[in-house]
Design an enzyme around this catalytic site. Sequence first.
Site, PDB file in Angstrom:
ATOM      1  N   THR A  50      15.573   1.956 -47.042  1.00 36.20           N
ATOM      2  CA  THR A  50      16.416   2.089 -45.852  1.00 36.20           C
ATOM      3  C   THR A  50      17.662   2.846 -46.294  1.00 36.20           C
ATOM      4  OG1 THR A  50      17.802   0.150 -46.209  1.00 36.20           O
ATOM      5  CG2 THR A  50      15.662  -0.243 -45.219  1.00 36.20           C
ATOM      6  N   CYS A  51      18.618   3.048 -45.372  1.00 37.96           N
ATOM      7  CA  CYS A  51      19.789   3.814 -45.801  1.00 37.96           C
ATOM      8  C   CYS A  51      20.680   2.992 -46.735  1.00 37.96           C
ATOM      9  CB  CYS A  51      20.568   4.352 -44.605  1.00 37.96           C
ATOM     10  SG  CYS A  51      20.733   3.205 -43.271  1.00 37.96           S
ATOM     11  N   HIS A 100      15.518 -12.934 -53.862  1.00 36.99           N
ATOM     12  CA  HIS A 100      16.023 -11.643 -53.406  1.00 36.99           C
ATOM     13  C   HIS A 100      15.290 -11.212 -52.120  1.00 36.99           C
ATOM     14  CE1 HIS A 100      18.060  -7.807 -53.904  1.00 36.99           C
ATOM     15  NE2 HIS A 100      16.920  -7.214 -53.553  1.00 36.99           N
ATOM     16  N   GLU A 115      23.094  -8.342 -39.839  1.00 32.32           N
ATOM     17  CA  GLU A 115      22.680  -7.271 -38.923  1.00 32.32           C
ATOM     18  C   GLU A 115      21.161  -7.363 -38.702  1.00 32.32           C
ATOM     19  OE1 GLU A 115      20.852  -4.458 -39.700  1.00 32.32           O
ATOM     20  OE2 GLU A 115      20.689  -4.622 -41.871  1.00 32.32           O
ATOM     21  N   PRO A 116      20.713  -7.100 -37.483  1.00 29.16           N
ATOM     22  CA  PRO A 116      19.334  -7.434 -37.135  1.00 29.16           C
ATOM     23  C   PRO A 116      18.278  -6.407 -37.558  1.00 29.16           C
ATOM     24  CG  PRO A 116      20.491  -6.638 -35.206  1.00 29.16           C
ATOM     25  CD  PRO A 116      21.471  -6.625 -36.325  1.00 29.16           C
ATOM     26  N   GLN A 117      18.655  -5.180 -37.895  1.00 28.08           N
ATOM     27  CA  GLN A 117      17.634  -4.147 -38.136  1.00 28.08           C
ATOM     28  C   GLN A 117      16.774  -4.416 -39.356  1.00 28.08           C
ATOM     29  OE1 GLN A 117      20.771  -3.128 -37.401  1.00 28.08           O
ATOM     30  NE2 GLN A 117      20.555  -2.016 -35.484  1.00 28.08           N
ATOM     31  N   GLN A 121      12.786  -3.351 -40.564  1.00 21.66           N
ATOM     32  CA  GLN A 121      12.517  -2.359 -41.623  1.00 21.66           C
ATOM     33  C   GLN A 121      11.613  -2.940 -42.706  1.00 21.66           C
ATOM     34  OE1 GLN A 121      16.663  -1.701 -42.360  1.00 21.66           O
ATOM     35  NE2 GLN A 121      16.708   0.237 -41.250  1.00 21.66           N
ATOM     36  N   GLY A 192      38.225   7.039 -21.222  1.00 22.40           N
ATOM     37  CA  GLY A 192      38.048   7.022 -22.680  1.00 22.40           C
ATOM     38  C   GLY A 192      36.647   6.562 -23.059  1.00 22.40           C
TER      39      GLY A 192
END
Lengths: 425, 259
Positions: A50-51, A100, A115-117, A121, A192
């Site tokens: 992933t990134c 891990h 974070e849910p992503q 992944q 805005g």
Amino acid sequence: MGTLFVAGLNHRTAPVAAREQLALEADKLREILTDVFATGVLSEVMILATCNRVEVYGVADAPGEARARAFRHLCQQRGVELSGIEPMLYTKTDAEAVQHAFRVASSLDSMILGEPQILGQVKEAFATAQSCQTVGPTLHGLWTKAFAVAKKVRTETDVARHAVSVSFAAVELARKIFGGLEGRAVLLVGAGEMGELAARHLVEQGAFPIYVASRTWSRAQHLARALAGTAVPFADLEATMATVDIVVTSAGAPEPIIRRDAVQRVMQLRRSRPLFFVDIAVPRDVEAGVNELENVFRYDIDDLKQVVDANLREREREAQRAEAMIRNEVERFAAGRRDREVVPTIVSLRERIESIRQAEVAKALSRMPDASPETRQTLEALSNAIVNKILHVPITKLRESSRSGHGGSWTAFVHELFGLRRDEP
Amino acid sequence: MLFTLALIAYVLATGLALTYLIQREEGLYRLATAATMAGWVLQTIALVARTVEAGRPPFWSFPEAVSVSVWAAVLLELWAERQYRIKALGAFVLPVVVVLSISKTVARPDIEAIAPALHNVWITVHVVLALLGIAAFVLNFAGGIMYLLQERQLKARRPGAFYYRLPSLEALDRLTFRALTLGFPFLTVGLIIGALWAGRFDPLIASSAVAWVIYAFTLAGRAVAGWRGRRAAYFAILGFAALVLTLGAGFLMPGPHGS
């Protein structure tokens, strides 16, 4: 049975410059998986890219060599020097690798905690490895459990619960004031980008209707169309405020647009129904004193950031609970894995002795053709009792050995001693 | 004995509920609920036993009546906690329950059950209605306190434990208002019957009349001027203070409620 390991780099050990160099497309990933698997150094392998991380999960007799092989392939594929990324790599084996994997799937190892992503992944990486047929029983067991643990962490802790972006924090605050947002009216002042984003989030939560006011009439109309709302003239600001529940401002005028005395007049018309101001503009559009009025809540961009910070601290608190849950699950997973190590030996030992017993009983009975049913029964019972009494201690010892982590040498010994066949997994 | 056990369970539940509010550990919430239910069951058995033993309803002396109102308040709390999904409710209702339960120890020792001459159906109706009213106002009071705490957090713009634990202002306002509309008719009718039946001035009637006026004022304010939120919460606390005074009068003063 080889050693389970994970080797790789993540946002903590490697800068983005290194991580992006190793970024992989799906078909390249398949190619590398197949190539690495074909070397025969690993009996199972999966790659998670992933990134924020590039990690190889595998089973190998020599994890160090397997890691070198896998990353050499990865680097070759991307034209990167292996020596450049070598110092950023970490390797974990056995229980630590399990831990891990559980932490990664549960988003405790993510850059933004909870974070849910990441779970999606990981599932995708697992599916890819499965389709390349590089997954065996160990990785299958590991990830099936990891997905269950991730789900448990998500439902039983608040690690992913509270908003960590300014615009979602505004939505959450609105919920703390109004309960549900269905049918709550919103007034958006100014065009805005941040204001529009917050308004969109509110709409997604059921807020309706939406009014848009801007100094430029055409801009108000344009934005109103985009949000499926109604444009109102700037002059009607006060009258509109009397009818809505939430006012989002992002006009960025040099002077405050909404003054305390105006809001005071509005509140009298509202019969004390609460009014929530989300002021995202800098300089601010809503006078600070507005917050002192009864049933009025005014948050500017710094206030919202403060809420986000508090939410992040809240997530960290919850993460500690999640870590404890994961330690527990790792323990249980490791115990189950060790049990699996000795169970086949116990089964073949029992089968072996049972076949001897049956053969000998048959032999004895053939010599006594007139044996009564009682005699036959006694003979069966006698032989069964002897077998069970003799096997009791060895089987108990085998189970104990697995729990103390010496299952491997014990099973080998038992196989040798009883002349059992070794089934390769 | 059973009453003491029930009280111990309530004290335990209070401690657990308050710890839950700070620690936010789900296990604590389940334990607190279990302790509350255990206390309530024990108290139910105790009340039934007393009724059988004495051969009369278990609320014909003033301390007994308070015990029954505690019983009703706990039942109402357990129900409202589920109905309004306010897990923190116990932390605010249970302390009141414990204080009310202990309060009878300060009562005049010479308080006895109502003289048989006064037995009639009206007194039963009066007492039962007053008790149900008090139970609802305990909830009204707890809702008001919670509203003020959550409102303060939102105004201060610095989220703390209460921001995360307490529900929305809207939900708290609704709870406070529902409890008020539930308790008010009971209090009204109970008060009228009590006053007619007593037929004379009594400090207890006076102080409960004060509570009635406060609650009536809150309802009127809401209907006419849309008072809600903070103002309704203040009145809930004020009204409950008057009710507590009433109970104090019942415990300490001679008169039909005492002897």
